[in-house]
Design a protein around this motif. Sequence first.
Motif, PDB file in Angstrom:
ATOM      1  N   TRP A  12       6.696   7.630  -3.122  1.00 49.11           N
ATOM      2  CA  TRP A  12       7.503   6.663  -2.367  1.00 49.11           C
ATOM      3  C   TRP A  12       8.294   7.247  -1.573  1.00 49.11           C
ATOM      4  O   TRP A  12       8.801   8.339  -1.769  1.00 49.11           O
ATOM      5  CB  TRP A  12       8.028   5.749  -3.413  1.00 49.11           C
ATOM      6  N   PRO A  13       8.448   6.508  -0.347  1.00 47.18           N
ATOM      7  CA  PRO A  13       9.482   7.143   0.725  1.00 47.18           C
ATOM      8  C   PRO A  13      10.739   7.631   0.238  1.00 47.18           C
ATOM      9  O   PRO A  13      11.306   6.988  -0.820  1.00 47.18           O
ATOM     10  CB  PRO A  13       9.549   6.223   1.736  1.00 47.18           C
ATOM     11  N   PRO A  14      11.298   9.014   0.264  1.00 46.49           N
ATOM     12  CA  PRO A  14      11.006   9.764   1.318  1.00 46.49           C
ATOM     13  C   PRO A  14       9.821  10.761   1.137  1.00 46.49           C
ATOM     14  O   PRO A  14       9.567  11.722   2.035  1.00 46.49           O
ATOM     15  CB  PRO A  14      12.309  10.670   1.772  1.00 46.49           C
ATOM     16  N   ALA A  15       9.105  10.353   0.083  1.00 53.44           N
ATOM     17  CA  ALA A  15       7.615  11.436   0.025  1.00 53.44           C
ATOM     18  C   ALA A  15       6.875  11.375   1.222  1.00 53.44           C
ATOM     19  O   ALA A  15       6.672  10.185   2.041  1.00 53.44           O
ATOM     20  CB  ALA A  15       6.892  10.762  -1.266  1.00 53.44           C
ATOM     21  N   GLY A  16       6.471  12.294   1.705  1.00 53.73           N
ATOM     22  CA  GLY A  16       5.346  12.468   2.899  1.00 53.73           C
ATOM     23  C   GLY A  16       3.995  12.660   2.408  1.00 53.73           C
ATOM     24  O   GLY A  16       3.796  12.635   1.087  1.00 53.73           O
ATOM     25  N   GLY A  17       2.992  12.744   3.322  1.00 51.98           N
ATOM     26  CA  GLY A  17       1.748  13.026   3.003  1.00 51.98           C
ATOM     27  C   GLY A  17       0.940  11.601   2.617  1.00 51.98           C
ATOM     28  O   GLY A  17       1.551  10.503   2.599  1.00 51.98           O
ATOM     29  N   PRO A  18      -0.229  11.962   2.390  1.00 51.48           N
ATOM     30  CA  PRO A  18      -1.373  10.827   2.460  1.00 51.48           C
ATOM     31  C   PRO A  18      -1.053   9.826   0.903  1.00 51.48           C
ATOM     32  O   PRO A  18      -1.384   8.819   1.080  1.00 51.48           O
ATOM     33  CB  PRO A  18      -2.746  11.377   2.206  1.00 51.48           C
ATOM     34  N   VAL A  20       1.781   8.464  -0.332  1.00 49.23           N
ATOM     35  CA  VAL A  20       2.412   7.498  -0.384  1.00 49.23           C
ATOM     36  C   VAL A  20       1.974   6.396   0.716  1.00 49.23           C
ATOM     37  O   VAL A  20       2.421   5.170   0.307  1.00 49.23           O
ATOM     38  CB  VAL A  20       3.915   8.076   0.354  1.00 49.23           C
ATOM     39  N   GLN A  21       1.289   6.520   1.621  1.00 48.51           N
ATOM     40  CA  GLN A  21       0.783   5.652   2.628  1.00 48.51           C
ATOM     41  C   GLN A  21      -0.032   4.397   1.774  1.00 48.51           C
ATOM     42  O   GLN A  21       0.436   3.134   2.493  1.00 48.51           O
ATOM     43  CB  GLN A  21      -0.492   6.153   3.663  1.00 48.51           C
ATOM     44  N   ARG A  22      -0.726   4.394   0.950  1.00 49.41           N
ATOM     45  CA  ARG A  22      -1.718   3.283   0.536  1.00 49.41           C
ATOM     46  C   ARG A  22      -0.759   2.303  -0.098  1.00 49.41           C
ATOM     47  O   ARG A  22      -0.977   0.989   0.471  1.00 49.41           O
ATOM     48  CB  ARG A  22      -2.594   3.891  -0.631  1.00 49.41           C
ATOM     49  N   TRP A  23       0.300   2.606  -0.982  1.00 48.38           N
ATOM     50  CA  TRP A  23       0.799   1.533  -1.621  1.00 48.38           C
ATOM     51  C   TRP A  23       2.000   0.919  -0.872  1.00 48.38           C
ATOM     52  O   TRP A  23       2.793  -0.126  -0.659  1.00 48.38           O
ATOM     53  CB  TRP A  23       1.129   1.673  -2.926  1.00 48.38           C
ATOM     54  N   LEU A  24       2.519   2.073  -0.072  1.00 47.97           N
ATOM     55  CA  LEU A  24       3.854   1.692   1.099  1.00 47.97           C
ATOM     56  C   LEU A  24       3.263   0.427   2.011  1.00 47.97           C
ATOM     57  O   LEU A  24       3.863  -0.518   2.094  1.00 47.97           O
ATOM     58  CB  LEU A  24       4.021   2.650   1.956  1.00 47.97           C
ATOM     59  N   LYS A  25       1.847   0.677   2.417  1.00 49.17           N
ATOM     60  CA  LYS A  25       1.299  -0.595   3.146  1.00 49.17           C
ATOM     61  C   LYS A  25       0.931  -1.770   2.422  1.00 49.17           C
ATOM     62  O   LYS A  25       1.258  -3.053   3.068  1.00 49.17           O
ATOM     63  CB  LYS A  25       0.162   0.092   3.910  1.00 49.17           C
ATOM     64  N   PRO A  48       6.437  17.204  -3.006  1.00 45.06           N
ATOM     65  CA  PRO A  48       6.204  18.518  -2.384  1.00 45.06           C
ATOM     66  C   PRO A  48       6.347  18.571  -0.712  1.00 45.06           C
ATOM     67  O   PRO A  48       6.650  19.421  -0.057  1.00 45.06           O
ATOM     68  CB  PRO A  48       4.681  18.958  -2.846  1.00 45.06           C
ATOM     69  N   ILE A  49       6.306  17.157  -0.144  1.00 45.00           N
ATOM     70  CA  ILE A  49       6.453  16.944   1.229  1.00 45.00           C
ATOM     71  C   ILE A  49       7.176  15.873   1.298  1.00 45.00           C
ATOM     72  O   ILE A  49       7.239  14.512   0.783  1.00 45.00           O
ATOM     73  CB  ILE A  49       4.983  16.838   1.734  1.00 45.00           C
ATOM     74  N   VAL A  50       7.974  16.011   2.195  1.00 43.22           N
ATOM     75  CA  VAL A  50       9.124  14.906   2.591  1.00 43.22           C
ATOM     76  C   VAL A  50       9.201  14.492   4.048  1.00 43.22           C
ATOM     77  O   VAL A  50       8.898  15.172   4.866  1.00 43.22           O
ATOM     78  CB  VAL A  50      10.586  15.326   2.150  1.00 43.22           C
ATOM     79  N   GLY A 343      -7.126   9.459   4.130  1.00 50.46           N
ATOM     80  CA  GLY A 343      -6.452   8.198   4.696  1.00 50.46           C
ATOM     81  C   GLY A 343      -6.415   8.523   6.215  1.00 50.46           C
ATOM     82  O   GLY A 343      -6.411   7.437   6.981  1.00 50.46           O
ATOM     83  N   LYS A 344      -6.333   9.580   6.588  1.00 46.23           N
ATOM     84  CA  LYS A 344      -6.112   9.786   8.052  1.00 46.23           C
ATOM     85  C   LYS A 344      -7.252   9.415   8.875  1.00 46.23           C
ATOM     86  O   LYS A 344      -7.396   9.144  10.123  1.00 46.23           O
ATOM     87  CB  LYS A 344      -5.846  11.223   8.242  1.00 46.23           C
ATOM     88  N   LEU A 345      -8.403   9.421   8.270  1.00 47.59           N
ATOM     89  CA  LEU A 345      -9.714   9.020   8.884  1.00 47.59           C
ATOM     90  C   LEU A 345      -9.527   7.646   9.625  1.00 47.59           C
ATOM     91  O   LEU A 345      -9.917   7.521  10.753  1.00 47.59           O
ATOM     92  CB  LEU A 345     -10.981   8.843   7.926  1.00 47.59           C
ATOM     93  N   PHE A 346      -8.895   6.633   8.973  1.00 49.12           N
ATOM     94  CA  PHE A 346      -8.689   5.364   9.561  1.00 49.12           C
ATOM     95  C   PHE A 346      -7.910   5.288  10.636  1.00 49.12           C
ATOM     96  O   PHE A 346      -8.108   4.589  11.766  1.00 49.12           O
ATOM     97  CB  PHE A 346      -8.347   4.413   8.680  1.00 49.12           C
ATOM     98  N   GLU A 347      -6.751   6.537  10.680  1.00 47.14           N
ATOM     99  CA  GLU A 347      -5.806   6.431  11.657  1.00 47.14           C
ATOM    100  C   GLU A 347      -6.674   6.927  13.067  1.00 47.14           C
ATOM    101  O   GLU A 347      -6.416   6.854  13.933  1.00 47.14           O
ATOM    102  CB  GLU A 347      -4.759   7.057  11.489  1.00 47.14           C
ATOM    103  N   TYR A 348      -7.431   8.342  12.655  1.00 43.70           N
ATOM    104  CA  TYR A 348      -8.105   8.778  13.472  1.00 43.70           C
ATOM    105  C   TYR A 348      -9.094   8.002  14.261  1.00 43.70           C
ATOM    106  O   TYR A 348      -9.164   7.822  15.454  1.00 43.70           O
ATOM    107  CB  TYR A 348      -9.131   9.810  12.911  1.00 43.70           C
TER     108      TYR A 348
END
Length: 425
Positions: A12-18, A20-25, A48-50, A343-348
């Motif tokens: 969950w934010p401030p976690a970065g990386g893929p 966190v995105q699914r459930w944040l959205k 590990p990523i923020v 997840g980045k495929l869809f943003e791509y």
Amino acid sequence: MRKKVLIVSYYWPPAGGPGVQRWLKFIKYLPDFNIEPIVYIPENPNYPIVDESLLSEVSESLTIIKQPISEPYKLAGLFSKKKTDTISKGIITSDEKQSALEKSLLFIRGNFFIPDARKSWVKPSVVFLENYIKNEGIDTVITTGPPHSLHLIGLQLKKKLNVNWLADFRDPWTTIGYHKQLKLTKSAKNKHLQLERDVLNTADRILVTSHVTKAEFKTKTDKPISVITNGYDVNHIAKPALDSSFTLAHIGSLLSKRNPVILWQVLSDLIAENMDFAKDFKLNLIGFVSEDILKSIEKYNLSNYLNKIGYVSHEEAIIFQKKSQVLLLIEINSPDTRCIIPGKLFEYMVSERPIIALGPDGSDVAEILKETNTGTYFKYADYDALKLQIQAHFDAYKKGALESHGIGLQKYSRKALTKTLAELL
């Protein structure tokens, strides 16, 4: 009256990386469908990523509850912070190059922390949530993993309270690629398999992100399985000018096993054969890159063409997607990764830049690219076809005509995907 749904997540934010995105959205859009999400997360996680920028996407009206978590990565960091950090990010050195310390850390992680290093959060979470669910009148719980230990929270709450429980698998469990690198003993493997069976056969519904994972799980459970992929969200970032160079950009982590040697060979050969290509070409790697990848790039004499940019915020990543000439999507060449749809495929796909993807035969990614007309998929043996495609993209770039025209992308919008989820709830 809105239906209350409790979502149990580690990231969950401030976690970065893929992760966190699914459930944040999903949580962003669920109120539009008369569902009130309540988020349960760790109070003191070791992300590990923020990415602090993601905090702006969390509604002030959202109910977030937290409980402390004890994680072994903090203790392991006393022995080797660098190795602990890279392992927690999923960057694992190839077997033949691992130090004795790294082998020991992987063995301990794989055999003493089953299903994963967040297992100690299960018991206190169940104790806390059992009372919270009763007091708040919640009848539906969703757990999302990895980490798959969070599904054990759902498992116990189902047994104790008989709540409606959806187990969301962003990645598979026992067939995920890194399991083979954890040096699991036979008993550890069997324990993973048993826990996986318990979850799959107790949850009321299973959510997965790919049809390959659905097919796998259908051999293990008779419970209903729904595919809800990841997707893209509307952003208000102005479209930047395209790079003046012929940039091939990969956004995200490049792990040791995710090493597209065929791509390095093709690029090296095109540079040697075409002076214009050599003059205009740039390789941009945005995100964490393993030393094995960098050494492979050096071996094919590509180091002078490389811009190693490192991790950037999600907003910056979107800018790179929109301004790059060609976007690279690289997956490990293994049957185990056929189910992985980054997840980045869809943003791509909505960046309006052509995609070149490399991965195993039978991947869900290949079908999505073909269906949406957003890119070309290659297997690791497709040297000639890959070379021709990159040359064709370069020729179009020289003419100022390198474009992508996607079709049917709307169904992959985060709001449309949330509508599907809401209908299941």
